[in-house]
Structure formats: C-alpha cells, structure tokens
Design a protein around this motif. Structure first.
Motif, PDB file in Angstrom:
ATOM      1  N   VAL A  10      10.302  -2.569  -6.858  1.00  0.00           N
ATOM      2  CA  VAL A  10      10.947  -3.883  -6.786  1.00  0.00           C
ATOM      3  C   VAL A  10      10.229  -4.691  -5.710  1.00  0.00           C
ATOM      4  N   GLU A  11       9.663  -5.812  -6.106  1.00  0.00           N
ATOM      5  CA  GLU A  11       8.811  -6.582  -5.187  1.00  0.00           C
ATOM      6  C   GLU A  11       9.264  -8.044  -5.127  1.00  0.00           C
ATOM      7  N   TYR A  12       9.285  -8.577  -3.927  1.00  0.00           N
ATOM      8  CA  TYR A  12       9.737  -9.947  -3.702  1.00  0.00           C
ATOM      9  C   TYR A  12       8.782 -10.978  -4.325  1.00  0.00           C
ATOM     10  N   LEU A  13       7.490 -10.757  -4.172  1.00  0.00           N
ATOM     11  CA  LEU A  13       6.512 -11.728  -4.667  1.00  0.00           C
ATOM     12  C   LEU A  13       6.307 -11.570  -6.177  1.00  0.00           C
ATOM     13  N   VAL A  64       0.819  -1.214   0.000  1.00  0.00           N
ATOM     14  CA  VAL A  64       0.000   0.000   0.000  1.00  0.00           C
ATOM     15  C   VAL A  64       0.856   1.269   0.000  1.00  0.00           C
ATOM     16  N   ILE A  65       1.832   1.337   0.888  1.00  0.00           N
ATOM     17  CA  ILE A  65       2.647   2.553   0.994  1.00  0.00           C
ATOM     18  C   ILE A  65       3.424   2.789  -0.298  1.00  0.00           C
ATOM     19  N   GLY A  66       4.037   1.743  -0.809  1.00  0.00           N
ATOM     20  CA  GLY A  66       4.844   1.867  -2.023  1.00  0.00           C
ATOM     21  C   GLY A  66       4.034   2.397  -3.193  1.00  0.00           C
ATOM     22  N   LEU A  67       2.812   1.898  -3.344  1.00  0.00           N
ATOM     23  CA  LEU A  67       2.017   2.294  -4.515  1.00  0.00           C
ATOM     24  C   LEU A  67       1.382   3.668  -4.329  1.00  0.00           C
ATOM     25  N   GLU A  68       0.998   4.003  -3.090  1.00  0.00           N
ATOM     26  CA  GLU A  68       0.444   5.357  -2.859  1.00  0.00           C
ATOM     27  C   GLU A  68       1.541   6.412  -3.030  1.00  0.00           C
ATOM     28  N   MET A  69       2.652   6.248  -2.335  1.00  0.00           N
ATOM     29  CA  MET A  69       3.710   7.271  -2.432  1.00  0.00           C
ATOM     30  C   MET A  69       4.375   7.240  -3.807  1.00  0.00           C
ATOM     31  N   THR A 113       8.439  -2.058   3.057  1.00  0.00           N
ATOM     32  CA  THR A 113       8.365  -3.518   3.168  1.00  0.00           C
ATOM     33  C   THR A 113       7.583  -3.957   4.413  1.00  0.00           C
ATOM     34  N   GLY A 114       6.678  -3.120   4.850  1.00  0.00           N
ATOM     35  CA  GLY A 114       5.831  -3.491   5.978  1.00  0.00           C
ATOM     36  C   GLY A 114       6.190  -2.741   7.254  1.00  0.00           C
ATOM     37  N   ARG A 115       5.386  -2.941   8.292  1.00  0.00           N
ATOM     38  CA  ARG A 115       5.609  -2.280   9.571  1.00  0.00           C
ATOM     39  C   ARG A 115       5.638  -3.324  10.677  1.00  0.00           C
ATOM     40  N   GLY A 142     -10.417  -2.656   3.201  1.00  0.00           N
ATOM     41  CA  GLY A 142      -9.058  -2.179   2.927  1.00  0.00           C
ATOM     42  C   GLY A 142      -9.124  -1.294   1.699  1.00  0.00           C
ATOM     43  N   VAL A 143      -8.420  -0.164   1.747  1.00  0.00           N
ATOM     44  CA  VAL A 143      -8.488   0.784   0.625  1.00  0.00           C
ATOM     45  C   VAL A 143      -7.080   1.240   0.240  1.00  0.00           C
ATOM     46  N   ILE A 144      -6.832   1.325  -1.044  1.00  0.00           N
ATOM     47  CA  ILE A 144      -5.587   1.935  -1.537  1.00  0.00           C
ATOM     48  C   ILE A 144      -6.001   3.195  -2.290  1.00  0.00           C
TER      49      ILE A 144
HETATM   50  P1  NAI Z   1       2.826  -4.104   2.912  1.00  0.00           P
HETATM   51  O1  NAI Z   1       2.886  -5.248   3.841  1.00  0.00           O
HETATM   52  O2  NAI Z   1       1.525  -3.635   2.370  1.00  0.00           O
HETATM   53  O3  NAI Z   1       3.764  -4.433   1.646  1.00  0.00           O
HETATM   54  C1  NAI Z   1       5.133  -4.747   1.766  1.00  0.00           C
HETATM   55  C2  NAI Z   1       5.625  -5.377   0.493  1.00  0.00           C
HETATM   56  O4  NAI Z   1       7.050  -5.482   0.549  1.00  0.00           O
HETATM   57  C3  NAI Z   1       5.100  -6.793   0.279  1.00  0.00           C
HETATM   58  O5  NAI Z   1       4.528  -6.876  -1.001  1.00  0.00           O
HETATM   59  C4  NAI Z   1       6.355  -7.660   0.426  1.00  0.00           C
HETATM   60  O6  NAI Z   1       6.293  -8.823  -0.347  1.00  0.00           O
HETATM   61  C5  NAI Z   1       7.451  -6.707  -0.031  1.00  0.00           C
HETATM   62  N1  NAI Z   1       8.810  -7.065   0.433  1.00  0.00           N
HETATM   63  C6  NAI Z   1       9.167  -7.444   1.676  1.00  0.00           C
HETATM   64  N2  NAI Z   1      10.505  -7.703   1.728  1.00  0.00           N
HETATM   65  C7  NAI Z   1      10.999  -7.466   0.488  1.00  0.00           C
HETATM   66  C8  NAI Z   1      12.307  -7.544  -0.110  1.00  0.00           C
HETATM   67  N3  NAI Z   1      13.395  -7.918   0.586  1.00  0.00           N
HETATM   68  N4  NAI Z   1      12.462  -7.228  -1.408  1.00  0.00           N
HETATM   69  C9  NAI Z   1      11.376  -6.858  -2.144  1.00  0.00           C
HETATM   70  N5  NAI Z   1      10.128  -6.751  -1.638  1.00  0.00           N
HETATM   71  C10 NAI Z   1       9.926  -7.052  -0.339  1.00  0.00           C
HETATM   72  O7  NAI Z   1       3.624  -2.933   3.661  1.00  0.00           O
HETATM   73  P2  NAI Z   1       3.652  -1.353   3.486  1.00  0.00           P
HETATM   74  O8  NAI Z   1       3.236  -0.939   2.126  1.00  0.00           O
HETATM   75  O9  NAI Z   1       5.005  -0.949   3.961  1.00  0.00           O
HETATM   76  O10 NAI Z   1       2.559  -0.854   4.498  1.00  0.00           O
HETATM   77  C11 NAI Z   1       2.705  -1.083   5.902  1.00  0.00           C
HETATM   78  C12 NAI Z   1       1.383  -1.155   6.603  1.00  0.00           C
HETATM   79  O11 NAI Z   1       0.744   0.095   6.593  1.00  0.00           O
HETATM   80  C13 NAI Z   1       0.454  -2.152   5.944  1.00  0.00           C
HETATM   81  O12 NAI Z   1      -0.068  -3.005   6.929  1.00  0.00           O
HETATM   82  C14 NAI Z   1      -0.618  -1.302   5.343  1.00  0.00           C
HETATM   83  O13 NAI Z   1      -1.876  -1.961   5.398  1.00  0.00           O
HETATM   84  C15 NAI Z   1      -0.600  -0.045   6.179  1.00  0.00           C
HETATM   85  N6  NAI Z   1      -0.976   1.084   5.349  1.00  0.00           N
HETATM   86  C16 NAI Z   1      -2.269   1.194   4.940  1.00  0.00           C
HETATM   87  C17 NAI Z   1      -2.663   2.202   4.102  1.00  0.00           C
HETATM   88  C18 NAI Z   1      -4.072   2.265   3.640  1.00  0.00           C
HETATM   89  O14 NAI Z   1      -4.919   1.628   4.241  1.00  0.00           O
HETATM   90  N7  NAI Z   1      -4.380   2.992   2.566  1.00  0.00           N
HETATM   91  C19 NAI Z   1      -1.711   3.217   3.605  1.00  0.00           C
HETATM   92  C20 NAI Z   1      -0.380   2.965   4.056  1.00  0.00           C
HETATM   93  C21 NAI Z   1      -0.048   1.954   4.902  1.00  0.00           C
END
Ligand code: NAI
Length: 462
Positions: A198-201, A179-184, A267-269, A345-347
């Motif tokens: 760059v995404e692991y999956l 979510v964060i990566g695609l919004e920012m 890469t998550g929190r 959940g919303v992006i």
């Molecule tokens: P995320 O868990 O949504 O995504 C992290 C991504 O990083 C995953 O796709 C994962 O496979 C990838 N990744 C992990 N290790 C990696 C590596 N070594 N190399 C490449 N890719 C790798 O985490 P994100 O975007 O950081 O968000 C954190 C939290 O904040 C989430 O739980 C999210 O739900 C929440 N959030 C929610 C928002 C919303 O509701 N609109 C907005 C921003 C954050």
C-alpha cells in the motif's frame, strides 16, 4: 592532554569506516558502540541480513521456476525457517566479527556503551568521560513509523522485525513501496506469502526514473505482488488473527481495510540523535531532525562533526562510508571530498534495480538537452541463458557533448553493472567512451555498452 585525537560515536558503516581510516592516517582513535556487535543497523539488522534472506529465497524461486527447464529434476526443497534464520545470523556474525578484527588490526579502541557529549571535547560512555580533540557523530537512523501505528516487532513490524519473524506468514501488508518494502516483500513473496503493498504516491520507488519504476512495478506484479497505489494509510491494529490496516484512497477519499498475518511498516527512516546532548551543546539541527553541517561535515560547535544518516542526504550505507572516509581526511588535516552527484542506489530484488546520476525527469525539469540510449536484456545472450532477460539499461547523455549524465538499470547484476557508469561519470566520460571500451562476451555488461552505442549510431543486438 586528550585521550584520543578522535572519538567516533556509532560503529555503523559511516562510523567504523571513519574510525579505521582515521587510524590509518595516524590518529589515535576510539569508536563508541552500544550494541553487542559492531556494524550498526546495516550489518546487524539491515543491508546484510536482508541480503542473506534474499539469496536463500532467490535460490528457492530458481528451483520452482527454472530448475526443470534445465533438466534438474527432483522437486522443490522444503523450507526450514529456523535454519534459514541461522544462516542469516551466521552471515551477520561473520561480518561483525570481521570489523572487530579490523579495529584491533588498526588499533581503534572500542568504547562499549552508549555515548553522549557532555561538553565539546568530551564523550561520556557509562560513567567514564573520555577527552577527544575531535568527535564525529555517526549515530545513523531509526525506522519512522506513522501516527496511529504501534510497532510491536512481532505482527506490526519494521525491517528489524521483518528479518526475524517467528514463522513464515501467509499474508503480508507492506506499507510503503520503497526499498525496504520491496526487498522484504520479495523475501516473503518467494516464501509463498500473499504480499500487498500500500503506497501513498501513484508510483513505486519515489525518486527513481519513472520509466524504470513503471517497468519494475510490472515485473513485480508478474511475480505476484499486489499494489494499491495512491493510498494513504491511516492506521494499523493488531487483531486475533494478525493485523488490519486502514487506508484512504486519494482519488475518492474512500476508506478501506485490509487484513494480514503481518504488517511491515516501511515508510522511511529518521535520523537518530536522541540522548547525545546535542541540543544542550547548542548544535544546530535541520528542520527534519538531521544535524546541520558545513561542506566539511563540521557542525557549528568546534571539534564536532557529523556524517551518514544523521545528516542530510540519501540514507545509504555507502554514502555514509564515503563521508566517514572524507571527514577522517579533514580531521587529519588533508582534503576530504564526496561527489554527491555520483552516488549509486541499488534495490536487491530479482531483477536488481540500480541507478546513478540524473533521472530523465530531473533532466527535463532542469531544461537540459539530453539523449537516451536504451538496451533490453532480451538482446543479451548471457541474460537469456540464465532466464534473466527482463529489464533494460537506460543511459542518459548530454545531447551536445555526449557526456554521461545518468544511468538506470533494471536487470541481472544491475547493482554491480552500475559502477561502470559511476566510474565513467567520475572521469567525465562520454557515452562514446563507454561504447568504445571492450566488454567481455558473454557478460551482462555488454548491455551497458549497447545502451551507450544506442546513444550514438545504434545498438548492435536490438
Ligand atoms: P523509502 O523512503 O524508500 O520509502 C517509503 C515509502 O513509503 C515511500 O514510497 C512513501 O511514499 C511511502 N509512504 C509514506 N507514508 C505513507 C503512508 N501513510 N501510506 C502509504 N505509504 C506511505 O523508505 P524505506 O523503504 O522505509 O527505506 C528507508 C531508508 O533505508 C531509505 O532511505 C532507503 O534508501 C534505505 N534503504 C536502502 C536499501 C538499499 O540501498 N538497498 C535497503 C533498505 C533501506
């Protein structure tokens, strides 16, 4: 005698909502917050400032893409980054002050400083110890970096740094297609940067309905995003020009390097419970660092509860808020309840992406007989009028009973549309119930109704 019936530690969406609701229920409440302003990560450096930047850059995108088509001539405006940052900060300030006002209105005492729990029934803030009958830990989460990456919040940044870059970068590498990566990423893409994710999956947005995720990736690619999937990032280092990121492709183990002005680590929190003294108190934790709770958000230590990102579950502000409300009810001797099966959940990209309930993959895995009703926004007059006809609504219903099991939307206003289905699911509605409800014309919401019709005899406009 206790100073307070309840002390909440942390004034993010979970904590402040809990504090206000407990006060509404007649409890004497304090909330501990060490930041200068209330509202936690979400209001200060998360959901809210990102929405301001998404709004500003979306408007810019509209000028570039659609203004001329509507006969609005005159060319694109220039971007004043400082002013855009000031607008973002104004939005944040308005909201954080709003919570301060709500605390006063509800007689919630703000204990300024970082709190810890020296003993059950006590919260220490600075040098002072306050007695409380109940304590709620609502301390949220922090960005989880990767080994081999040092965050400086200038060039190699988390979402916090990405919201406040010194200048608009020409290139950004985003690690993690969540979510964060695609919004920012969208913010900087619209400001003209080259954005590589760059995404692991092997797919973007893990956990999302696969058909939606695939479609979403196509739309973002059309917007100019570059994706490298199946790539495990090994490290990132600062260089003279910016930073370089190394990753290994999973398919052949080959190593690659990519350079950019800025690297966003998304890469998550991880739960943030440092310095609270939970270990010393014997509070049990989960394997991944969350506070362990029972069905009533209670830890194993009497009088200590936990909610939000600090406990298991989706790290979403609204999930934390609901838990905050519910635990306040429990502490006040009432019944608190959260339906974890109906958390949307919303992006907030353009188009928005929203989902609730089960994905098609989950239903398949559970062996549930289901039907799919789909409707494209191409068939929605309102969406076409505003150049937002990309995407579709996908409604999943039980094959036998017609009960709505999930909904996944990619398209205009998806983040608001999804709530019609949240409500339907809360009331155990069938797809036919949704289809038989009058929807105003012309609205985006007609696409939801059409998807419900598609679960039965068929949509009209497709
Ligand atoms: P995320 O868990 O949504 O995504 C992290 C991504 O990083 C995953 O796709 C994962 O496979 C990838 N990744 C992990 N290790 C990696 C590596 N070594 N190399 C490449 N890719 C790798 O985490 P994100 O975007 O950081 O968000 C954190 C939290 O904040 C989430 O739980 C999210 O739900 C929440 N959030 C929610 C928002 C919303 O509701 N609109 C907005 C921003 C954050």
């Amino acid at each position: 005698m206790a100073d307070f019936d309840l002390i909440v530690i942390g004034a993010g969406p979970g904590g402040y909502v809990c504090a206000i609701h407990a006060a509404q229920l007649g409890l004497k409440v304090a909330c501990v917050e060490g930041r200068e302003t209330l509202g936690g990560t979400c209001l200060n450096v998360g959901c809210i400032p990102s929405k301001a930047l998404l709004n500003a850059t979306h408007q810019l995108h509209e000028v570039h893409e659609n203004f001329e088509k509507m006969g609005l001539m005159g060319g694109a405006p220039t971007v004043d980054w400082e002013k855009m940052q000031a607008y973002k900060q104004d939005v944040v300030n308005g909201n954080t002050k709003g919570i301060e006002f709500l605390f006063k209105k509800n007689k919630v005492t703000w204990l300024k400083g970082w709190g810890s729990i020296p003993a059950a029934g006590q919260v220490k803030v600075g040098d002072e110890i306050h007695n409380a009958k109940n304590i709620v830990v609502a301390t949220g989460s922090v960005a989880a970096s990767l080994p081999g990456i040092e965050i400086d919040e200038e060039v190699i940044v988390t979402s916090t740094g990405a919201l406040a870059l010194g200048s608009i970068p020409k290139s950004v590498v985003v690690i993690g297609a969540g979510v964060i990566g695609l919004e920012m990423g969208s913010v900087y893409k619209r400001l003209g940067a080259e954005v590589t994710v760059v995404e692991y999956l092997d797919a973007i947005t893990p956990g999302m309905d696969a058909e939606i995720a695939k479609n979403f990736q196509k739309i973002l690619t059309k917007q100019g995003f570059k994706f490298t999937l199946g790539a495990a990032v090994q490290g990132a280092t600062r260089t003279d020009k910016g930073a370089s990121v190394t990753y290994k492709l999973k398919k052949d183990d080959s190593e690659h390097t990519i350079e950019a002005d800025v690297v966003l680590v998304a890469t998550g929190r991880k739960p943030y419970t440092d310095g609270l003294g939970l270990a010393e108190l014997g509070v049990e934790m989960e394997q991944r660092g969350q506070v362990k709770i029972d069905a009533h958000w209670a830890t194993n230590v009497k009088g200590i509860y936990a909610i939000g990102d600090a406990v298991v579950g989706p790290m979403l502000a609204h999930k934390a808020e609901d838990e905050g409300m519910a635990v306040a009810e429990v502490i006040a001797g009432k019944h608190g309840h959260v339906n974890y099966g109906v958390i949307p959940g919303v992006i907030y990209t353009t188009p928005e992406v929203a989902s609730v309930g089960q994905t098609e993959e989950q239903l398949k895995a559970a062996g549930v007989a289901y039907k799919v009703g789909k409707f494209p926004f191409m068939g929605n007059a309102r969406a076409k009028a505003v150049f937002q006809a990309e995407g579709f609504v996908k409604l999943l219903a039980d094959k036998e009973t017609d009960r709505v099991l999930g909904c996944h939307i990619i398209g205009p206003g998806a983040g608001d549309l999804i709530h019609e289905i949240c409500m339907a699911m809360e009331f155990g509605a069938s797809a036919q119930d949704v289809a038989l409800t009058c929807h105003a014309h012309p609205t985006y919401s007609e696409a939801v109704r059409e998807a419900a019709l598609a679960c039965g005899d068929g949509a009209i406009h497709a």
